[in-house]
Design a protein around this motif. Structure first.
Motif, PDB file in Angstrom:
ATOM      1  N   THR A  87       0.839  -1.205   0.000  1.00 23.44           N
ATOM      2  CA  THR A  87       0.000   0.000   0.000  1.00 23.44           C
ATOM      3  C   THR A  87       0.872   1.252   0.000  1.00 23.44           C
ATOM      4  O   THR A  87       0.483   2.272   0.537  1.00 23.44           O
ATOM      5  CB  THR A  87      -0.926   0.016   1.236  1.00 23.44           C
ATOM      6  OG1 THR A  87      -0.118  -0.073   2.418  1.00 23.44           O
ATOM      7  CG2 THR A  87      -1.931  -1.112   1.202  1.00 23.44           C
ATOM      8  N   GLN A  88       2.041   1.182  -0.628  1.00 21.25           N
ATOM      9  CA  GLN A  88       2.971   2.304  -0.605  1.00 21.25           C
ATOM     10  C   GLN A  88       2.369   3.583  -1.166  1.00 21.25           C
ATOM     11  O   GLN A  88       2.670   4.668  -0.700  1.00 21.25           O
ATOM     12  CB  GLN A  88       4.252   1.961  -1.379  1.00 21.25           C
ATOM     13  CG  GLN A  88       5.058   0.859  -0.776  1.00 21.25           C
ATOM     14  CD  GLN A  88       4.614  -0.523  -1.201  1.00 21.25           C
ATOM     15  OE1 GLN A  88       3.525  -0.723  -1.744  1.00 21.25           O
ATOM     16  NE2 GLN A  88       5.448  -1.502  -0.942  1.00 21.25           N
ATOM     17  N   GLY A  89       1.546   3.468  -2.168  1.00 15.48           N
ATOM     18  CA  GLY A  89       0.898   4.628  -2.747  1.00 15.48           C
ATOM     19  C   GLY A  89      -0.215   4.197  -3.684  1.00 15.48           C
ATOM     20  O   GLY A  89      -0.033   3.255  -4.458  1.00 15.48           O
ATOM     21  N   TYR A  90      -1.359   4.864  -3.571  1.00 17.39           N
ATOM     22  CA  TYR A  90      -2.461   4.541  -4.471  1.00 17.39           C
ATOM     23  C   TYR A  90      -3.439   5.708  -4.546  1.00 17.39           C
ATOM     24  O   TYR A  90      -3.504   6.555  -3.678  1.00 17.39           O
ATOM     25  CB  TYR A  90      -3.182   3.246  -4.073  1.00 17.39           C
ATOM     26  CG  TYR A  90      -3.693   3.184  -2.661  1.00 17.39           C
ATOM     27  CD1 TYR A  90      -5.017   3.504  -2.358  1.00 17.39           C
ATOM     28  CD2 TYR A  90      -2.859   2.804  -1.610  1.00 17.39           C
ATOM     29  CE1 TYR A  90      -5.485   3.444  -1.057  1.00 17.39           C
ATOM     30  CE2 TYR A  90      -3.319   2.732  -0.308  1.00 17.39           C
ATOM     31  CZ  TYR A  90      -4.637   3.060  -0.040  1.00 17.39           C
ATOM     32  OH  TYR A  90      -5.106   3.009   1.249  1.00 17.39           O
TER      33      TYR A  90
ATOM     34  N   ASP B  28      -3.215  -4.727   3.023  1.00 21.87           N
ATOM     35  CA  ASP B  28      -2.697  -4.830   1.659  1.00 21.87           C
ATOM     36  C   ASP B  28      -3.114  -6.141   1.000  1.00 21.87           C
ATOM     37  O   ASP B  28      -3.418  -6.175  -0.189  1.00 21.87           O
ATOM     38  CB  ASP B  28      -1.184  -4.628   1.608  1.00 21.87           C
ATOM     39  CG  ASP B  28      -0.398  -5.586   2.491  1.00 21.87           C
ATOM     40  OD1 ASP B  28      -0.945  -6.082   3.492  1.00 21.87           O
ATOM     41  OD2 ASP B  28       0.785  -5.823   2.179  1.00 21.87           O
ATOM     42  N   ILE B  29      -3.186  -7.208   1.773  1.00 24.56           N
ATOM     43  CA  ILE B  29      -3.639  -8.486   1.211  1.00 24.56           C
ATOM     44  C   ILE B  29      -5.129  -8.416   0.905  1.00 24.56           C
ATOM     45  O   ILE B  29      -5.590  -8.911  -0.132  1.00 24.56           O
ATOM     46  CB  ILE B  29      -3.293  -9.655   2.151  1.00 24.56           C
ATOM     47  CG1 ILE B  29      -1.765  -9.795   2.220  1.00 24.56           C
ATOM     48  CG2 ILE B  29      -3.938 -10.956   1.670  1.00 24.56           C
ATOM     49  CD1 ILE B  29      -1.271 -10.808   3.213  1.00 24.56           C
ATOM     50  N   TYR B  30      -5.895  -7.765   1.782  1.00 24.53           N
ATOM     51  CA  TYR B  30      -7.323  -7.585   1.503  1.00 24.53           C
ATOM     52  C   TYR B  30      -7.519  -6.753   0.232  1.00 24.53           C
ATOM     53  O   TYR B  30      -8.348  -7.089  -0.617  1.00 24.53           O
ATOM     54  CB  TYR B  30      -8.034  -6.927   2.693  1.00 24.53           C
ATOM     55  CG  TYR B  30      -9.444  -6.522   2.358  1.00 24.53           C
ATOM     56  CD1 TYR B  30     -10.426  -7.484   2.139  1.00 24.53           C
ATOM     57  CD2 TYR B  30      -9.790  -5.187   2.210  1.00 24.53           C
ATOM     58  CE1 TYR B  30     -11.715  -7.126   1.788  1.00 24.53           C
ATOM     59  CE2 TYR B  30     -11.074  -4.821   1.867  1.00 24.53           C
ATOM     60  CZ  TYR B  30     -12.026  -5.787   1.656  1.00 24.53           C
ATOM     61  OH  TYR B  30     -13.302  -5.432   1.308  1.00 24.53           O
ATOM     62  N   MET B  31      -6.757  -5.679   0.078  1.00 23.20           N
ATOM     63  CA  MET B  31      -6.882  -4.861  -1.134  1.00 23.20           C
ATOM     64  C   MET B  31      -6.515  -5.666  -2.375  1.00 23.20           C
ATOM     65  O   MET B  31      -7.066  -5.446  -3.450  1.00 23.20           O
ATOM     66  CB  MET B  31      -6.030  -3.600  -1.031  1.00 23.20           C
ATOM     67  CG  MET B  31      -6.595  -2.583  -0.057  1.00 23.20           C
ATOM     68  SD  MET B  31      -5.573  -1.105   0.094  1.00 23.20           S
ATOM     69  CE  MET B  31      -5.910  -0.303  -1.484  1.00 23.20           C
TER      70      MET B  31
END
Length: 162
Positions: free
Chosen positions: A72-75, A97-100
């Motif tokens: 999730t470093q950047g989005y 992050d795994i859920y995303m």
């Protein structure tokens, strides 16, 4: 969701690749990104991932990945994308992050930019998830492998039909 506007989420330990990021922001200002609910702005971290080029913009490509990008470093996320993530997360048992990355569950397609708009700084290492792990029982290992198999089937099915 409350402000009803897309936003950029960027971690504090990243490097912004200014030319690509500026081109991405220009695409947003022109309204070119309105149909995309979430766009990851960092490099893919998986060993085996494929992607399909969705659109070429000035200075970068928008691509759709067949797997999530592990981070999730950047989005960039829209209110619609955030609403989908929240509505499908009634119970938490995965890191965010795994859920995303579980787009077959949350229905938020994994798009990204090539080249990346941001990257991590190598001198900052994460402490998350690197503690000493106990040896897993055979039963636990089998359950984990079965869960992975089911999730892979769901991911592949979602990619085929969407």
């Amino acid at each position: 969701i409350e402000i009803n506007k897309p936003i950029l989420i960027i971690e504090d330990d990243i490097i912004i690749h200014t030319p690509v990021m500026n081109n991405f922001i220009e695409s947003y200002k022109k309204g070119d990104l309105e149909s995309y609910e979430c766009i990851r702005l960092f490099n893919n971290r998986r060993r085996s991932v494929t992607y399909k080029q969705e659109k070429k913009f000035f200075g970068y490509y928008l691509v759709r990945y067949n797997k999530g990008l592990m981070g999730t470093q950047g989005y960039y996320i829209t209110p619609r994308g955030a609403s989908k993530l929240i509505s499908e997360s009634k119970e938490w048992f995965l890191p965010v992050d795994i859920y995303m990355d579980s787009f077959w569950i949350n229905k938020v397609i994994p798009y990204g930019t090539l080249p990346a708009c941001v990257s991590t700084q190598d001198e900052f290492e994460s402490d998350i998830g690197y503690e000493q792990k106990n040896k897993r029982s055979l039963s636990h290992s089998l359950k984990r492998e079965f869960y992975s198999l089911i999730q892979n089937f769901r991911r592949i099915s979602f990619n085929i039909f969407n």
